[in-house]
Design an enzyme around this catalytic site. Structure first.
Site, PDB file in Angstrom:
ATOM      1  N   ARG A  28       0.810  -1.220   0.000  1.00 51.42           N
ATOM      2  CA  ARG A  28       0.000   0.000   0.000  1.00 51.42           C
ATOM      3  C   ARG A  28       0.847   1.275   0.000  1.00 51.42           C
ATOM      4  O   ARG A  28       0.565   2.238   0.694  1.00 51.42           O
ATOM      5  CB  ARG A  28      -0.947  -0.023   1.206  1.00 51.42           C
ATOM      6  CG  ARG A  28      -2.040   1.018   1.162  1.00 51.42           C
ATOM      7  CD  ARG A  28      -3.213   0.642   2.023  1.00 51.42           C
ATOM      8  NE  ARG A  28      -2.916   0.459   3.418  1.00 51.42           N
ATOM      9  CZ  ARG A  28      -3.009   1.425   4.350  1.00 51.42           C
ATOM     10  NH1 ARG A  28      -3.339   2.649   4.008  1.00 51.42           N
ATOM     11  NH2 ARG A  28      -2.756   1.156   5.611  1.00 51.42           N
ATOM     12  N   HIS A  49       2.182 -14.997   6.142  1.00 52.95           N
ATOM     13  CA  HIS A  49       0.786 -15.397   6.267  1.00 52.95           C
ATOM     14  C   HIS A  49      -0.002 -14.405   7.126  1.00 52.95           C
ATOM     15  O   HIS A  49       0.233 -14.295   8.335  1.00 52.95           O
ATOM     16  CB  HIS A  49       0.657 -16.785   6.913  1.00 52.95           C
ATOM     17  CG  HIS A  49       1.562 -17.827   6.345  1.00 52.95           C
ATOM     18  ND1 HIS A  49       1.313 -18.460   5.148  1.00 52.95           N
ATOM     19  CD2 HIS A  49       2.711 -18.349   6.807  1.00 52.95           C
ATOM     20  CE1 HIS A  49       2.275 -19.331   4.908  1.00 52.95           C
ATOM     21  NE2 HIS A  49       3.137 -19.273   5.898  1.00 52.95           N
ATOM     22  N   TYR A  83       0.012  -7.874   9.202  1.00 47.70           N
ATOM     23  CA  TYR A  83      -0.086  -6.438   8.911  1.00 47.70           C
ATOM     24  C   TYR A  83       1.226  -5.796   9.332  1.00 47.70           C
ATOM     25  O   TYR A  83       1.631  -5.899  10.506  1.00 47.70           O
ATOM     26  CB  TYR A  83      -1.247  -5.771   9.656  1.00 47.70           C
ATOM     27  CG  TYR A  83      -1.259  -4.273   9.422  1.00 47.70           C
ATOM     28  CD1 TYR A  83      -1.583  -3.759   8.176  1.00 47.70           C
ATOM     29  CD2 TYR A  83      -0.904  -3.376  10.431  1.00 47.70           C
ATOM     30  CE1 TYR A  83      -1.568  -2.398   7.931  1.00 47.70           C
ATOM     31  CE2 TYR A  83      -0.897  -2.014  10.198  1.00 47.70           C
ATOM     32  CZ  TYR A  83      -1.223  -1.529   8.945  1.00 47.70           C
ATOM     33  OH  TYR A  83      -1.204  -0.180   8.702  1.00 47.70           O
ATOM     34  N   ALA A 100       2.501 -16.600  11.407  1.00 51.55           N
ATOM     35  CA  ALA A 100       1.180 -16.331  10.848  1.00 51.55           C
ATOM     36  C   ALA A 100       0.357 -15.472  11.796  1.00 51.55           C
ATOM     37  O   ALA A 100       0.319 -15.700  13.009  1.00 51.55           O
ATOM     38  CB  ALA A 100       0.455 -17.645  10.581  1.00 51.55           C
ATOM     39  N   ASN A 120       0.149   0.154  14.611  1.00 49.60           N
ATOM     40  CA  ASN A 120       0.897   1.393  14.376  1.00 49.60           C
ATOM     41  C   ASN A 120       0.210   2.663  14.875  1.00 49.60           C
ATOM     42  O   ASN A 120       0.719   3.760  14.659  1.00 49.60           O
ATOM     43  CB  ASN A 120       1.187   1.545  12.876  1.00 49.60           C
ATOM     44  CG  ASN A 120      -0.066   1.651  12.036  1.00 49.60           C
ATOM     45  OD1 ASN A 120      -1.169   1.293  12.477  1.00 49.60           O
ATOM     46  ND2 ASN A 120       0.071   2.132  10.807  1.00 49.60           N
TER      47      ASN A 120
END
Length: 228
Positions: A94, A124, A127, A141, A147
């Site tokens: 992103r 897996h 974020y 995973a 954040n």
């Protein structure tokens, strides 16, 4: 006194083109502030890999020719992806992402404003937002690099010698070279994980863990009253 980035990792030769933005003596959060600047002027690589029909690319994205692309993913620039890195199905990159060589940006993972040094494995359901991951760092995973504080205030870091402000509203984790974070752990904003440190699975961690040490959940076991 604030800690230096060199206490956590060293910029690998594969990312030498960005070296002026990431001096060893700077703090890790100063490195994070430079990711956008490092990517300014980046152009797409005309010798990059063939783009599968299901991979959506927008903005300026530099892909080494050896990058392995999946049948479907979203890559938003600016972004730089180094040699032999794998991008797996459903990955969402992103913007403002730099990844070195031999990384894994895994299935259903999201990456935003982050620097991944060589050999990072986030394979897996991870974020990784506003974070720095050292050489060979591994996320199990489901690991989340949170954040943003719940009160949306400035992210502070807790060091052995005191608490320091970062000047950042969004700042995830600093994960040192070859550190390991177990499955389904949550790293709270401003977490600092030293080289070869370990965060045990399912741990909600915040603060600082020194190199070569292990952070665990403290289990509290109580005895229920008898039910006659």
């Amino acid at each position: 006194m604030a800690v230096q980035a060199s206490a956590f990792f060293a910029l690998p030769p594969s990312l030498a083109r960005f070296a002026k933005f990431f001096p060893a003596a700077a703090t890790p959060w100063d490195w994070l502030k430079q990711v956008g600047a490092a990517l300014e002027g980046l152009e797409a690589n005309p010798a990059g890999p063939k783009i599968p029909p299901g991979v959506h690319i927008e903005g300026k994205v530099w892909l080494h020719a050896s990058v392995k692309l999946p049948p479907y993913a979203v890559i938003q620039g600016p972004a730089y992806i180094g040699a032999n890195t794998q991008i797996r199905p459903g990955a969402f990159i992103r913007g403002h992402v730099i990844a070195g060589e031999n990384c894994v940006l895994g299935n259903s993972c999201e990456f935003k404003n982050c620097l991944l040094l060589d050999g990072v494995q986030a394979a897996h359901f991870n974020y990784v937002g506003d974070s720095l991951l050292g050489n060979g760092a591994h996320l199990g995973a489901g690991v989340i690099c949170s954040n943003l504080r719940l009160d949306q205030g400035e992210v502070m870091v807790r060091l052995p010698n005191g608490t320091v402000g970062t000047g950042l509203k969004k700042f995830g984790a600093v994960i040192g070279d070859r550190a390991e974070v177990g499955c389904n752990a949550v790293l709270n904003p401003g977490s600092l994980i030293g080289p070869r440190a370990m965060i045990m699975p399912c741990t909600a961690f915040g603060g600082y863990v020194a190199a070569n040490t292990v952070a665990r959940i403290r289990h509290v076991i109580t005895t229920l009253p008898r039910r006659d």
